[in-house]
Motif scaffolding. Structure first.
Motif, mmCIF file in Angstrom:
data_model
loop_
_atom_site.group_PDB
_atom_site.id
_atom_site.type_symbol
_atom_site.label_atom_id
_atom_site.label_comp_id
_atom_site.label_asym_id
_atom_site.label_seq_id
_atom_site.Cartn_x
_atom_site.Cartn_y
_atom_site.Cartn_z
ATOM 1 N N ASP A 158 0.857 -1.189 0.000
ATOM 2 C CA ASP A 158 0.000 0.000 0.000
ATOM 3 C C ASP A 158 0.887 1.231 0.000
ATOM 4 O O ASP A 158 1.913 1.265 0.679
ATOM 5 C CB ASP A 158 -0.898 0.005 1.246
ATOM 6 C CG ASP A 158 -1.738 1.256 1.324
ATOM 7 O OD1 ASP A 158 -2.380 1.613 0.306
ATOM 8 O OD2 ASP A 158 -1.757 1.885 2.391
ATOM 9 N N ASN A 215 -8.474 -7.215 0.238
ATOM 10 C CA ASN A 215 -9.719 -6.502 0.542
ATOM 11 C C ASN A 215 -9.456 -5.131 1.157
ATOM 12 O O ASN A 215 -10.081 -4.143 0.765
ATOM 13 C CB ASN A 215 -10.606 -7.339 1.467
ATOM 14 C CG ASN A 215 -11.189 -8.531 0.763
ATOM 15 O OD1 ASN A 215 -11.331 -8.546 -0.463
ATOM 16 N ND2 ASN A 215 -11.526 -9.561 1.523
ATOM 17 N N SER A 237 -8.003 -2.759 -1.450
ATOM 18 C CA SER A 237 -9.053 -2.341 -2.386
ATOM 19 C C SER A 237 -9.977 -1.319 -1.737
ATOM 20 O O SER A 237 -10.378 -0.342 -2.376
ATOM 21 C CB SER A 237 -9.863 -3.547 -2.849
ATOM 22 O OG SER A 237 -9.050 -4.436 -3.545
ATOM 23 N N ALA A 238 -10.347 -1.549 -0.473
ATOM 24 C CA ALA A 238 -11.261 -0.633 0.222
ATOM 25 C C ALA A 238 -10.663 0.761 0.320
ATOM 26 O O ALA A 238 -11.334 1.762 0.040
ATOM 27 C CB ALA A 238 -11.586 -1.177 1.611
ATOM 28 N N GLY A 293 -8.416 2.072 -1.594
ATOM 29 C CA GLY A 293 -8.375 2.629 -2.947
ATOM 30 C C GLY A 293 -9.735 3.102 -3.413
ATOM 31 O O GLY A 293 -9.866 4.173 -4.007
ATOM 32 N N LEU A 294 -10.780 2.310 -3.134
ATOM 33 C CA LEU A 294 -12.128 2.695 -3.550
ATOM 34 C C LEU A 294 -12.631 3.912 -2.784
ATOM 35 O O LEU A 294 -13.452 4.676 -3.294
ATOM 36 C CB LEU A 294 -13.088 1.515 -3.381
ATOM 37 C CG LEU A 294 -12.854 0.347 -4.345
ATOM 38 C CD1 LEU A 294 -13.700 -0.851 -3.954
ATOM 39 C CD2 LEU A 294 -13.146 0.771 -5.778
ATOM 40 N N LEU A 295 -12.154 4.104 -1.563
ATOM 41 C CA LEU A 295 -12.510 5.297 -0.784
ATOM 42 C C LEU A 295 -11.551 6.447 -1.062
ATOM 43 O O LEU A 295 -11.554 7.446 -0.359
ATOM 44 C CB LEU A 295 -12.550 4.961 0.706
ATOM 45 C CG LEU A 295 -13.668 3.990 1.100
ATOM 46 C CD1 LEU A 295 -13.518 3.555 2.547
ATOM 47 C CD2 LEU A 295 -15.026 4.584 0.844
ATOM 48 N N ARG A 296 -10.726 6.303 -2.093
ATOM 49 C CA ARG A 296 -9.824 7.325 -2.634
ATOM 50 C C ARG A 296 -8.809 7.852 -1.613
ATOM 51 O O ARG A 296 -8.476 9.035 -1.619
ATOM 52 C CB ARG A 296 -10.624 8.473 -3.231
ATOM 53 C CG ARG A 296 -11.443 8.049 -4.422
ATOM 54 C CD ARG A 296 -12.265 9.207 -4.954
ATOM 55 N NE ARG A 296 -13.109 8.782 -6.039
ATOM 56 C CZ ARG A 296 -14.336 8.281 -5.885
ATOM 57 N NH1 ARG A 296 -14.843 8.105 -4.688
ATOM 58 N NH2 ARG A 296 -15.041 7.936 -6.934
ATOM 59 N N ASP A 297 -8.370 7.005 -0.700
ATOM 60 C CA ASP A 297 -7.365 7.387 0.302
ATOM 61 C C ASP A 297 -7.773 8.618 1.104
ATOM 62 O O ASP A 297 -6.927 9.356 1.597
ATOM 63 C CB ASP A 297 -6.004 7.650 -0.360
ATOM 64 C CG ASP A 297 -5.381 6.393 -0.931
ATOM 65 O OD1 ASP A 297 -5.956 5.306 -0.775
ATOM 66 O OD2 ASP A 297 -4.300 6.498 -1.531
ATOM 67 N N THR A 330 -13.658 10.375 4.377
ATOM 68 C CA THR A 330 -14.584 9.381 3.827
ATOM 69 C C THR A 330 -14.486 8.087 4.621
ATOM 70 O O THR A 330 -15.507 7.458 4.934
ATOM 71 C CB THR A 330 -14.264 9.111 2.335
ATOM 72 O OG1 THR A 330 -14.276 10.342 1.637
ATOM 73 C CG2 THR A 330 -15.260 8.162 1.716
#
Length: 179
Positions: free
Chosen positions: A123, A138, A141-142, A144-148, A152
């Protein structure tokens, strides 16, 4: 030309860095240079339709090679596949495999976030490029999907704890946002 013969342009491989755009040696001379004649006992002659790999040294048919430009890559598919993970670590994160393994060992071999799954994905901060740790698929990915974005991620944690971010209806059409 090692052979000293005058040959048409089609007998030469391309090389963009040369002024005329062609290799200095014809294909035949290049092959004889890289694939020595059988009178040299230490090296076997490479048959037509085959190539010697720089990585493993084995002679393999052309079907075992990736195409590169007008010719074939310098390493066979198997050697390139074996090299790929280490190259990705070096190119993307500036780490070698030993440094990555050291990071994983310092985390006890598990993901920094869930602390249960094995740590396998490096990471890093997308703004600075700094490596933060090694996570499971997982968790990586989480993030990344929450845009660092820490805000959020905090809202997601509040949501999971039952403190959802919901506006309150004060009057018809008027909502008060939570503080």
């Amino acid at each position: 030309m090692r052979c000293g013969e005058h040959k048409p342009h089609a007998a030469f491989d391309r090389k963009r860095s040369n002024l005329d755009g062609l290799q200095r040696h014809c294909r035949g001379c290049g092959t004889s240079y890289h694939c020595p004649a059988p009178e040299q006992p230490s090296v076997t002659r490479v048959p037509e339709g085959h190539k010697r790999c720089r990585g493993c040294g084995e002679v393999k048919p052309h079907s075992e090679w990736h195409r590169k430009g007008d010719g074939l890559a310098s390493r066979c598919k198997a050697c390139r596949a074996a090299m790929a993970p280490a190259e990705h670590l070096r190119r993307s994160y500036g780490l070698n495999e030993a440094e990555r393994d050291e990071l994983i060992a310092s985390q006890g071999g598990v993901c920094c976030i869930c602390q249960s799954a094995p740590a396998v994905h490096v990471d890093h901060c997308h703004k600075t490029g700094r490596v933060r740790g090694v996570l499971c698929f997982n968790c990586n990915s989480a993030i990344g999907l929450l845009r660092d974005n820490p805000e959020t991620i905090n809202r997601a944690a509040d949501y999971l704890e039952g403190n959802a971010w919901k506006p309150t209806l004060v009057a018809p059409g008027v909502y008060r946002l939570p503080s």
